[in-house]
Design a protein around this motif. Structure first.
Motif, PDB file in Angstrom:
ATOM      1  N   GLU A 223      -7.226   5.934  -4.531  1.00 22.99           N
ATOM      2  CA  GLU A 223      -6.638   5.349  -5.708  1.00 22.99           C
ATOM      3  C   GLU A 223      -5.912   3.871  -5.678  1.00 22.99           C
ATOM      4  OE1 GLU A 223      -5.810   8.979  -8.517  1.00 22.99           O
ATOM      5  OE2 GLU A 223      -4.173   8.766  -7.114  1.00 22.99           O
ATOM      6  N   PRO A 224      -6.382   2.973  -5.108  1.00 24.26           N
ATOM      7  CA  PRO A 224      -5.710   1.523  -4.682  1.00 24.26           C
ATOM      8  C   PRO A 224      -5.597   0.948  -6.270  1.00 24.26           C
ATOM      9  CG  PRO A 224      -7.987   1.381  -4.026  1.00 24.26           C
ATOM     10  CD  PRO A 224      -7.863   2.901  -4.520  1.00 24.26           C
ATOM     11  N   VAL A 225      -4.401   0.187  -6.513  1.00 19.86           N
ATOM     12  CA  VAL A 225      -4.485  -0.813  -7.558  1.00 19.86           C
ATOM     13  C   VAL A 225      -3.504  -2.025  -7.189  1.00 19.86           C
ATOM     14  CG1 VAL A 225      -4.275   0.934  -9.505  1.00 19.86           C
ATOM     15  CG2 VAL A 225      -2.049   0.638  -8.274  1.00 19.86           C
ATOM     16  N   LEU A 226      -3.828  -3.111  -7.767  1.00 22.16           N
ATOM     17  CA  LEU A 226      -3.405  -4.394  -7.358  1.00 22.16           C
ATOM     18  C   LEU A 226      -2.639  -5.147  -8.255  1.00 22.16           C
ATOM     19  CD1 LEU A 226      -6.514  -5.920  -5.256  1.00 22.16           C
ATOM     20  CD2 LEU A 226      -4.254  -5.549  -4.262  1.00 22.16           C
ATOM     21  N   SER A 227      -1.585  -5.936  -7.866  1.00 18.53           N
ATOM     22  CA  SER A 227      -0.961  -7.029  -8.963  1.00 18.53           C
ATOM     23  C   SER A 227      -1.752  -8.163  -9.372  1.00 18.53           C
ATOM     24  CB  SER A 227       0.363  -7.375  -8.555  1.00 18.53           C
ATOM     25  OG  SER A 227       0.410  -7.775  -7.127  1.00 18.53           O
ATOM     26  N   GLU A 228      -1.711  -8.856  -9.933  1.00 18.91           N
ATOM     27  CA  GLU A 228      -2.301 -10.035 -10.363  1.00 18.91           C
ATOM     28  C   GLU A 228      -2.609 -10.907  -8.929  1.00 18.91           C
ATOM     29  OE1 GLU A 228      -1.730 -12.179 -13.845  1.00 18.91           O
ATOM     30  OE2 GLU A 228      -2.020 -10.368 -15.309  1.00 18.91           O
ATOM     31  N   ASP A 229      -1.514 -11.187  -8.460  1.00 12.75           N
ATOM     32  CA  ASP A 229      -1.581 -12.024  -7.365  1.00 12.75           C
ATOM     33  C   ASP A 229      -1.982 -11.568  -6.086  1.00 12.75           C
ATOM     34  OD1 ASP A 229       0.689 -10.613  -6.327  1.00 12.75           O
ATOM     35  OD2 ASP A 229       2.114 -12.411  -6.340  1.00 12.75           O
ATOM     36  N   GLY A 230      -2.302 -10.068  -6.031  1.00 13.19           N
ATOM     37  CA  GLY A 230      -2.785  -9.510  -5.023  1.00 13.19           C
ATOM     38  C   GLY A 230      -1.722  -9.034  -3.710  1.00 13.19           C
ATOM     39  N   ASN A 231      -0.484  -9.455  -4.058  1.00 10.67           N
ATOM     40  CA  ASN A 231       0.545  -9.284  -3.074  1.00 10.67           C
ATOM     41  C   ASN A 231       1.275  -7.957  -3.070  1.00 10.67           C
ATOM     42  OD1 ASN A 231       0.340 -11.748  -1.889  1.00 10.67           O
ATOM     43  ND2 ASN A 231       2.108 -12.577  -3.243  1.00 10.67           N
ATOM     44  N   VAL A 232       0.878  -7.046  -4.092  1.00  5.94           N
ATOM     45  CA  VAL A 232       1.490  -5.855  -4.114  1.00  5.94           C
ATOM     46  C   VAL A 232       0.290  -4.937  -4.241  1.00  5.94           C
ATOM     47  CG1 VAL A 232       2.629  -4.091  -5.473  1.00  5.94           C
ATOM     48  CG2 VAL A 232       3.636  -6.516  -5.240  1.00  5.94           C
ATOM     49  N   LEU A 233       0.110  -3.854  -3.660  1.00  5.98           N
ATOM     50  CA  LEU A 233      -1.118  -2.752  -3.567  1.00  5.98           C
ATOM     51  C   LEU A 233      -0.293  -1.437  -3.609  1.00  5.98           C
ATOM     52  CD1 LEU A 233      -4.313  -2.754  -1.707  1.00  5.98           C
ATOM     53  CD2 LEU A 233      -3.103  -0.645  -2.054  1.00  5.98           C
ATOM     54  N   ALA A 234      -0.491  -0.653  -4.622  1.00  6.58           N
ATOM     55  CA  ALA A 234       0.117   0.770  -4.770  1.00  6.58           C
ATOM     56  C   ALA A 234      -1.192   1.660  -4.565  1.00  6.58           C
ATOM     57  CB  ALA A 234       0.654   0.962  -6.226  1.00  6.58           C
ATOM     58  N   PHE A 235      -0.777   2.739  -3.970  1.00  6.21           N
ATOM     59  CA  PHE A 235      -2.158   3.704  -3.516  1.00  6.21           C
ATOM     60  C   PHE A 235      -1.388   5.184  -3.482  1.00  6.21           C
ATOM     61  CE2 PHE A 235      -0.661   1.922   0.513  1.00  6.21           C
ATOM     62  CZ  PHE A 235      -0.572   2.844   1.355  1.00  6.21           C
ATOM     63  N   THR A 236      -2.319   6.123  -3.447  1.00  5.79           N
ATOM     64  CA  THR A 236      -2.054   7.602  -3.029  1.00  5.79           C
ATOM     65  C   THR A 236      -2.249   7.852  -1.621  1.00  5.79           C
ATOM     66  OG1 THR A 236      -2.255   7.853  -5.492  1.00  5.79           O
ATOM     67  CG2 THR A 236      -2.274   9.764  -3.890  1.00  5.79           C
ATOM     68  N   SER A 237      -1.553   8.747  -1.122  1.00  4.40           N
ATOM     69  CA  SER A 237      -1.794   9.102   0.237  1.00  4.40           C
ATOM     70  C   SER A 237      -1.110  10.433   0.551  1.00  4.40           C
ATOM     71  CB  SER A 237      -1.602   7.846   1.283  1.00  4.40           C
ATOM     72  OG  SER A 237      -1.757   8.549   2.755  1.00  4.40           O
ATOM     73  N   ASP A 238      -1.722  11.241   1.376  1.00  7.23           N
ATOM     74  CA  ASP A 238      -1.145  12.430   2.088  1.00  7.23           C
ATOM     75  C   ASP A 238      -0.951  12.281   3.463  1.00  7.23           C
ATOM     76  OD1 ASP A 238      -3.868  12.565   2.866  1.00  7.23           O
ATOM     77  OD2 ASP A 238      -4.402  14.375   1.330  1.00  7.23           O
ATOM     78  N   ALA A 239      -1.112  10.784   3.780  1.00  6.43           N
ATOM     79  CA  ALA A 239      -0.554  10.456   5.317  1.00  6.43           C
ATOM     80  C   ALA A 239       0.756   9.562   4.813  1.00  6.43           C
ATOM     81  CB  ALA A 239      -1.555   9.742   5.798  1.00  6.43           C
ATOM     82  N   ASN A 240       1.589   9.785   5.826  1.00 17.28           N
ATOM     83  CA  ASN A 240       2.961   9.114   5.653  1.00 17.28           C
ATOM     84  C   ASN A 240       2.531   7.574   6.058  1.00 17.28           C
ATOM     85  OD1 ASN A 240       5.462   8.124   5.600  1.00 17.28           O
ATOM     86  ND2 ASN A 240       6.157   9.402   7.418  1.00 17.28           N
ATOM     87  N   ALA A 241       2.029   7.053   4.890  1.00 14.33           N
ATOM     88  CA  ALA A 241       1.851   5.455   5.060  1.00 14.33           C
ATOM     89  C   ALA A 241       3.200   4.422   5.392  1.00 14.33           C
ATOM     90  CB  ALA A 241       0.933   5.118   3.993  1.00 14.33           C
ATOM     91  N   ALA A 242       4.258   4.891   5.066  1.00 14.69           N
ATOM     92  CA  ALA A 242       5.465   4.149   5.139  1.00 14.69           C
ATOM     93  C   ALA A 242       5.734   4.122   6.790  1.00 14.69           C
ATOM     94  CB  ALA A 242       6.512   4.685   4.582  1.00 14.69           C
ATOM     95  N   SER A 243       5.101   4.956   7.610  1.00 12.64           N
ATOM     96  CA  SER A 243       5.381   5.067   9.073  1.00 12.64           C
ATOM     97  C   SER A 243       4.622   4.203   9.724  1.00 12.64           C
ATOM     98  CB  SER A 243       4.981   6.483   9.740  1.00 12.64           C
ATOM     99  OG  SER A 243       4.945   6.331  11.095  1.00 12.64           O
ATOM    100  N   PRO A 244       5.193   3.352  10.467  1.00 14.63           N
ATOM    101  CA  PRO A 244       4.416   2.076  11.306  1.00 14.63           C
ATOM    102  C   PRO A 244       3.018   2.849  12.029  1.00 14.63           C
ATOM    103  CG  PRO A 244       6.548   1.683  11.513  1.00 14.63           C
ATOM    104  CD  PRO A 244       6.688   3.165  10.986  1.00 14.63           C
ATOM    105  N   LEU A 245       3.293   4.094  12.383  1.00 14.05           N
ATOM    106  CA  LEU A 245       2.189   4.463  13.058  1.00 14.05           C
ATOM    107  C   LEU A 245       1.065   5.313  12.416  1.00 14.05           C
ATOM    108  CD1 LEU A 245       4.401   6.288  15.945  1.00 14.05           C
ATOM    109  CD2 LEU A 245       3.117   4.002  15.954  1.00 14.05           C
TER     110      LEU A 245
END
Length: 777
Positions: A223-245
């Motif tokens: 479920e990716p979505v983008l801002s108009e300038d493409g700098n912001v991408l929101a998405f759904t995940s059941d992985a902890n995407a906020a972890s660098p690993l």
């Protein structure tokens, strides 16, 4: 005037109804069509639909509607030599130049082998942006240079792709890996990078490097979505995407699905430790799944759906039985705040009460100040819609969170009656003015029945006000005092100033937020200002017109008539204007007090004080110590002005103080007014069959009013108020009506609303008042 429910009648004196601003009514396409998206200016709509040709056996192809001429063109046409296939989830870029689709058709035969798994992402540049119909470019490719890159054939047709405002970035959902076919991942493609070059296609930040173990079940990243300038991408995940690993997440029970969250990737931030943020979790920990993100065009606001019960402290949520109804939340990236978007209308500063049956499918306008979602909830509107359609269908709801308004977009032709709650997949233009969605209730909107969904388009332009201005007498060749005009947007959508101009050079525009912040939206409930001065080039009356323009398709303009006089000024007011308190029509506000100073070198005598301008009947001069009196040099007289509105909305006028020598000065007065109708019934308890008389007062005179049951039973009845704003109607209770505590609602197309409660008793068949079958015996 008396009307029986079920019969439409005119007022007894046959006075024409007062014109009102109608609620928006959807325009529904006549063919099978679904999942629309819309360009920023609202001109172009793309959607998936059934093929029009009888020999085309595909289930779904893609169409583009140009609303400027109501022209429709098929984009994914059959091509000789290419095996037919379905095309789904078209997305148009904000600039209206590019369309991205997911398709089974091998539209690039050099790289797409047209065999086995066939879903891929393609993009098309449209003819008005130097593109060519049919010239599709492959987006989803394998790694490799030049012709070594081939179609990936692994795209998920369950989730729409995302595209940036100018079409340069595309994000899509696909199989995570060949070893984990049930998992999904997200790839972001930069189309400005040549095919096969490093940096063209990259996984979303925070994606795990390997498939998870089997402790929990997973859906993956999607479920990716983008801002108009493409700098912001929101998405759904059941992985902890906020972890660098990029670690896989956990869930409430081993063997069950891991908890899904919504993440925001700031692509302009290169620090992997901070560039991805989880926004759907409360400080107290996890309590539900989240998904279905939407991002505003400017990237500052992210909406999402969550079943969590602890995201907003103090919010009143429906009971979880056992599942919690999903709600729509708003995350503000500028301050990190999280608020409940799907809430009852009312004061936004008070603790929110959530939609009682939940909400899904959020969408946002460009600035994030207008939220659209789908809900079947019964506590958002005074009347209910019939419960038909699928689990993700409902009313199309538009809310302006900053001022707490909630509006139903899915209404029938009268602008009042709710359409069946069979609507979904809303999207909105940049200024919030055009809403598109699809519906299973096309026949209710007046279209021939079709076997499937149909797209609907609703236009709800803003109601704007801008006062006329008379600046009084100003010395010739000298600039007068600076005045400011206020453009007020009463909603329901934004207004975007693009040009402010005046047609007489004697009026000088000196600033204001309408001028200094060109291109910044004025949201519903917001204002912008124009500062100006008069510098007369000649003696005598001077006139001009100030105009504030929008640009582009469907743009609006609003003008103010400017007046002044070149001569010797004698008077100056303090203050130069005043704003009254919001009032009910027909009431009277406390006085606005002005001092009028003599700025001449000699005594002057005031000849008159008059109310002129746009709404002179809505203001009255109260205490007047100026008229027919002399004012010594440097001294002042005092007068009071009362706000006495005769109609609703923004009301403005000018108070003109004139001397016996003809010099004059003005004060600009304004205020907002609203109707406050009441409704009563002759009996609060009624036994069917019978009639109950309904009496209403406080509506606008000679205005259509629809009377209906709040639970949606039966058909609404149209009556017309008399010259004093009253209604009188007979409601017929039939033997098969629903018993219990019920509510009658009377409302107008411009939002005047009143209700009355009634207990309906329906005896069981054969029962009399002395029978044990009579209610209460």
């Amino acid at each position: 005037m008396v009307a029986t429910v079920g019969v439409t009648q005119a007022a007894a004196d046959d006075v024409a109804p007062t014109p009102v601003v109608s609620e928006p009514v959807p325009v529904v396409q006549s063919v099978v069509s679904q999942t629309p998206t819309i360009s920023s200016d609202g001109r172009y709509v793309v959607y998936a639909g059934a093929p029009l040709l009888p020999d085309d056996e595909r289930d779904s192809t893609v169409f583009l509607l140009d609303r400027a001429g109501d022209k429709v063109v098929e984009l994914t046409t059959l091509v000789d030599g290419i095996r037919p296939g379905n095309s789904v989830f078209p997305v148009i870029s904000a600039d209206g130049c590019n369309v991205v689709v997911i398709t089974e058709m091998a539209l690039d035969l050099f790289r797409d082998d047209d065999a086995n798994d066939r879903w891929d992402v393609y993009t098309l540049r449209l003819p008005w942006c130097e593109g060519e119909l049919g010239d599709w470019s492959l987006v989803s490719t394998t790694r490799g240079t030049g012709f070594e890159s081939s179609a990936a054939d692994d795209v998920s047709p369950l989730y729409p792709p995302a595209v940036s405002g100018e079409g340069a970035l595309v994000a899509y959902t696909h199989r995570f890996s060949g070893t984990a076919p049930d998992l999904t991942g997200i790839t972001v493609v930069d189309l400005t990078v040549p095919l096969g070059d490093p940096g063209r296609a990259n996984p979303v930040a925070g994606a795990p490097a390997a498939a998870p173990d089997t402790t929990f079940r997973y859906h993956g990243l999607r479920e990716p979505v983008l801002s108009e300038d493409g700098n912001v991408l929101a998405f759904t995940s059941d992985a902890n995407a906020a972890s660098p690993l990029g670690e896989w997440g956990t869930g409430p029970q081993p063997g069950g699905f891991a908890t899904s969250h919504v993440y925001v990737w700031d692509r302009a931030n290169i620090d992997p430790n901070t560039n991805v943020r989880r926004i759907s979790v409360a400080p107290g920990g996890e309590s539900g799944d989240a998904g279905t993100p939407a991002v505003s065009g400017d990237g500052n606001v992210v909406a999402f759906v969550s079943t969590a019960s602890n995201l907003v402290p103090g919010a009143t949520l429906p009971v979880c039985d056992p599942e919690c109804p999903p709600q729509v939340y708003l995350f503000d990236r500028t301050d990190g705040s999280l608020t409940l978007g799907s809430r009852e209308p009312g004061d936004p500063t008070l603790p929110p009460v959530a939609a009682n049956l939940g909400a899904t499918k959020p969408a946002l306008n460009r600035s994030g100040d207008e939220l659209i979602y789908v809900s079947r909830s019964t506590n958002l509107f005074p009347t209910r819609s019939s419960e038909v359609g699928g689990t993700l269908d409902g009313d199309i709801v538009v809310t302006v969170p900053s001022i707490g308004t909630v509006q139903r977009m899915s209404t029938l032709a009268d602008g009042i009656t709710p359409a069946p709650a069979a609507n979904s997949n809303p999207k909105v233009s940049a200024n919030g003015r055009i809403v598109v969605f699809d519906t299973l209730a096309g026949a209710a909107y007046g279209k021939p029945p079709v076997d499937g969904r149909q797209i609907a388009i609703v236009e709800h332009p803003p109601v704007l006000s801008l006062s006329n201005l008379d600046v009084g007498t100003v010395a010739v060749l000298f600039p007068g005092p600076e005045w400011f005009l206020v453009l007020a947007n009463q909603g329901p959508s934004s207004f975007i100033p693009a040009l402010v101009e005046v047609d007489n050079p004697d009026f000088l525009i000196s600033g204001g937020t309408c001028v200094d912040q060109i291109g910044v939206p004025v949201p519903p409930g917001g204002v912008c200002t124009v500062n100006l001065m008069l510098m007369p080039s000649v003696p005598g009356k001077i006139e001009g017109t100030l105009t504030i323009h929008e640009y582009g398709f469907g743009s609006q303009t609003i003008s103010s008539e400017l007046t002044g006089f070149g001569g010797e000024p004698a008077l100056a007011p303090s203050p130069g204007g005043a704003e009254a308190h919001p009032m009910v029509v027909g009431s009277r506000d406390e006085p606005m007090v002005f001092s009028v100073f003599n700025v001449a070198f000699n005594p002057v005598r005031v000849k008159s004080v008059r109310i002129e301008g746009s709404n002179p009947d809505d203001f009255q001069v109260g205490t007047d110590d100026c008229s027919r009196k002399g004012i010594p040099a440097s001294e002042a007289c005092t007068l009071e002005v009362l706000f006495t509105p005769t109609a609703s909305g923004r009301r403005t006028a000018s108070v003109v103080v004139t001397t016996t020598d003809g010099a004059y000065t003005t004060m600009l007065v304004s205020g907002d007014a609203h109707w406050e109708p009441k409704l009563a019934v002759s009996n609060t308890t009624a036994v069917a069959p019978s009639k109950v008389q309904v009496v209403g007062a406080g509506f606008s005179p000679n205005t259509p009013v629809w009377v209906s049951w709040a639970d949606g039973a039966g058909k609404p009845t149209l009556v017309v108020t008399d010259g004093f704003g009253g209604i009188l109607a007979d409601v017929t209770l039939r033997p098969n009506d629903r018993a219990g505590n019920r509510t009658l609602v009377a409302q107008t197309a411009d939002g005047q609303l009143a209700s009355a409660d009634l207990q309906v008793i329906v005896p069981r068949r054969g029962g009399r008042s002395n029978s044990p079958r009579w209610p209460g015996n």
